[in-house]
Design an enzyme around this catalytic site. Structure first.
Site, PDB file in Angstrom:
ATOM      1  N   HIS A  74      -6.639  -1.577 -15.153  1.00  0.00           N
ATOM      2  CA  HIS A  74      -7.330  -2.376 -14.439  1.00  0.00           C
ATOM      3  C   HIS A  74      -8.102  -3.494 -15.161  1.00  0.00           C
ATOM      4  CE1 HIS A  74      -8.134   1.993 -13.076  1.00  0.00           C
ATOM      5  NE2 HIS A  74      -7.570   1.438 -12.060  1.00  0.00           N
ATOM      6  N   CYS A  96      -2.473  -3.788 -16.291  1.00  0.00           N
ATOM      7  CA  CYS A  96      -1.263  -4.206 -15.838  1.00  0.00           C
ATOM      8  C   CYS A  96      -0.914  -5.565 -16.181  1.00  0.00           C
ATOM      9  CB  CYS A  96      -1.252  -3.754 -14.402  1.00  0.00           C
ATOM     10  SG  CYS A  96       0.333  -4.334 -13.416  1.00  0.00           S
ATOM     11  N   GLU A 126     -11.407  -3.481 -11.693  1.00  0.00           N
ATOM     12  CA  GLU A 126     -10.862  -4.921 -11.949  1.00  0.00           C
ATOM     13  C   GLU A 126     -11.619  -5.989 -11.842  1.00  0.00           C
ATOM     14  OE1 GLU A 126      -6.988  -4.884  -9.900  1.00  0.00           O
ATOM     15  OE2 GLU A 126      -7.205  -7.158  -9.775  1.00  0.00           O
ATOM     16  N   CYS A 194       0.488  -8.414  -5.579  1.00  0.00           N
ATOM     17  CA  CYS A 194       1.102  -7.315  -6.478  1.00  0.00           C
ATOM     18  C   CYS A 194       2.156  -6.824  -5.214  1.00  0.00           C
ATOM     19  CB  CYS A 194       0.044  -6.277  -6.473  1.00  0.00           C
ATOM     20  SG  CYS A 194       0.830  -4.651  -6.903  1.00  0.00           S
ATOM     21  N   ASN A 224      -6.270   1.301  -3.514  1.00  0.00           N
ATOM     22  CA  ASN A 224      -4.936   1.026  -2.611  1.00  0.00           C
ATOM     23  C   ASN A 224      -4.614   2.579  -1.711  1.00  0.00           C
ATOM     24  OD1 ASN A 224      -2.363   2.619  -3.779  1.00  0.00           O
ATOM     25  ND2 ASN A 224      -3.624   1.908  -5.807  1.00  0.00           N
ATOM     26  N   SER A 266      -1.344   5.197  -7.794  1.00  0.00           N
ATOM     27  CA  SER A 266      -1.455   6.089  -8.988  1.00  0.00           C
ATOM     28  C   SER A 266      -1.558   7.484  -8.532  1.00  0.00           C
ATOM     29  CB  SER A 266      -3.182   5.663  -9.315  1.00  0.00           C
ATOM     30  OG  SER A 266      -3.976   5.820  -8.261  1.00  0.00           O
TER      31      SER A 266
HETATM   32  S1  SF4 Z   1      -1.115  -1.640  -7.971  1.00  0.00           S
HETATM   33 FE1  SF4 Z   1      -0.218  -3.638  -8.677  1.00  0.00          FE
HETATM   34  S2  SF4 Z   1      -1.655  -4.610 -10.184  1.00  0.00           S
HETATM   35 FE2  SF4 Z   1      -2.236  -2.384  -9.541  1.00  0.00          FE
HETATM   36  S3  SF4 Z   1      -1.224  -1.398 -11.685  1.00  0.00           S
HETATM   37 FE3  SF4 Z   1       0.101  -1.197  -9.815  1.00  0.00          FE
HETATM   38  S4  SF4 Z   1       1.646  -2.956 -10.146  1.00  0.00           S
HETATM   39 FE4  SF4 Z   1      -0.356  -3.171 -11.492  1.00  0.00          FE
END
Ligand code: SF4
Length: 308
Positions: A74, A96, A126, A194, A224, A266
Site C-alpha cells: 500500500h 506496488c 494507501e 489500476c 477492493n 488480495s
Molecule cells: S490492486 Fe492495483 S494498485 Fe493495488 S496492488 Fe494490485 S495492481 Fe497494485
C-alpha cells in the site's frame, strides 16, 4: 447448482509481487523479516507468511535495530522511510509500482505549484502513504459533496490524483465535479489508475447479468473486495463478502440456481476453491468461468531482491 466464476478475479500483479518479496526476503536473509502492516489485506496470506518466519508489525519501533523491514504493497510516507533509515533498518519496499506511480504523479503536480486533491477511499493505508509522499498539503475528497466543500478558490491551479483501489468508473463523477468546479485543473489519464481494480469491477458487473447471488471472496478490510460486493448489491443481486468457505451461509442459497463467485485482488485462488468446496458439500455443483479479460502484467521484484 451452477457456479460461474468471474474472470479476472483474485490476485493482481502488485499482490503477487508483494508476497513474492516477503518469500524471497525470507530465503535471502533468513527469518525473521519484519513486515510493516499487513503485506496485503488478507488474513490467510498473512498467516501463511507468518508460518514461514515473517513478523508483522504496525510500527517500525517494534522492529529490532538493523533488521530487515519490508513495506507493504500500500505504500508508506516519507516520514516512515526516514524513520527506517534513522533506525538503520535494511528496507525492502514492496509498494506496488502502480501506487508509486500515483506518488510520482502527485510529486510532479506539487512541483508545478498545483494544489493537490486526492480522490480516496476513507480509512485506507494507501492514503496516508500518498499524502506523506507529496511535499505539499493534500486535500482529500471522497464524494461530490466533498468537492463542493473544498476551501480552495475556483481559479487556483489544482491537480488531482486517485487512490488505486478506485476504478475509472468510481472516480468519473468526482472528476467531473472537480473539472466543473476548477478552471485550471490537471489530472493523470485515469485509464491507468489500476488495471486490476478496473478489470475485476468490469468482471463482477458481467456476473450480475447471469447469477442469482454473488459471493465475493476477500477480507473485510480489503477495499477492493468491499467495492466488488457493493457493485453486485448495487445491481440488485444479493452479494456477500466472505473470507472462505466457512463463512458461507446456506440460507443465502435458498431458491438459488446460479451462484457467481469473484475474489478481491488480495484473495488467493485457494480460498475460491474453498468456497466451491463448501458449495459442493451442500449439493452437486457445475462450475464454469466467464471468458473475461486476460491479464499478463507482471512487476519486477524490488532491486534488493532482483537477483533472488
Ligand atoms: S490492486 Fe492495483 S494498485 Fe493495488 S496492488 Fe494490485 S495492481 Fe497494485
Amino acid at each position: 447448482m451452477r457456479v460461474i466464476l468471474a474472470q479476472p478475479r483474485g490476485f493482481c500483479a502488485g499482490v503477487v509481487r508483494a508476497i513474492e518479496t516477503v518469500e524471497q526476503a525470507l530465503r535471502k536473509y533468513g527469518p525473521p523479516v519484519y513486515v510493516r502492516h499487513e503485506i496485503v489485506h488478507n488474513k490467510f496470506v498473512v498467516e501463511s507468511l507468518k508460518a514461514k518466519g515473517a513478523v508483522f508489525v504496525e510500527e517500525l519501533s517494534e522492529v529490532p535495530p538493523r533488521a530487515v523491514a519490508i513495506f507493504s504493497a500500500h505504500g508508506v510516507s516519507n516520514a516512515v522511510e526516514n524513520d527506517a533509515a534513522a533506525r538503520g533498518l535494511a528496507v525492502i519496499n514492496a509498494t506496488c509500482p502502480l501506487v508509486t506511480k500515483v506518488h510520482n504523479q502527485g510529486k510532479r503536480y506539487a512541483t508545478q505549484g498545483r494544489v493537490l486533491i486526492l480522490i480516496r477511499h476513507a480509512g485506507h493505508p494507501e492514503v496516508e502513504g500518498t499524502q506523506g509522499q507529496i511535499p505539499a498539503p493534500v486535500h482529500l475528497v471522497q464524494t461530490i459533496d466533498d468537492v463542493a466543500a473544498l476551501d480552495v478558490p475556483t481559479d487556483t491551479p489544482v491537480a488531482y490524483v486517485t487512490q488505486t483501489t478506485l476504478s475509472v468508473d468510481d472516480t468519473r463523477e468526482i472528476i467531473a465535479a472537480l473539472e466543473y468546479r476548477f478552471t485550471d485543473i490537471r489530472g493523470p489519464d485515469t485509464k491507468d489508475i489500476c488495471y486490476a481494480t478496473q478489470n475485476r469491477q468490469v468482471a463482477v458487473r458481467e456476473l450480475t447479468k447471469l447469477v442469482d447471488v454473488i459471493l465475493v471472496v476477500g477480507a473485510k478490510n480489503s477495499s477492493n473486495s468491499n467495492r466488488l460486493r457493493e457493485i453486485g448489491a448495487g445491481s440488485g443481486i444479493p452479494s456477500y463478502l466472505i473470507a472462505d468457505g466457512r463463512e458461507l451461509e446456506p440460507e443465502w442459497l435458498r431458491g438459488v440456481d446460479t451462484v457467481g463467485i469473484t475474489a478481491g485482488a488480495s484473495a488467493p485462488e485457494v480460498l475460491v476453491e474453498d468456497v466451491i468446496g463448501a458449495l459442493r458439500r451442500l449439493g452437486p455443483v457445475e462450475v464454469s468461468t466467464l471468458p473475461g479479460r486476460e491479464e499478463a502484467i507482471e512487476f519486477r521484484l524490488p532491486p534488493e531482491l532482483a537477483t533472488a
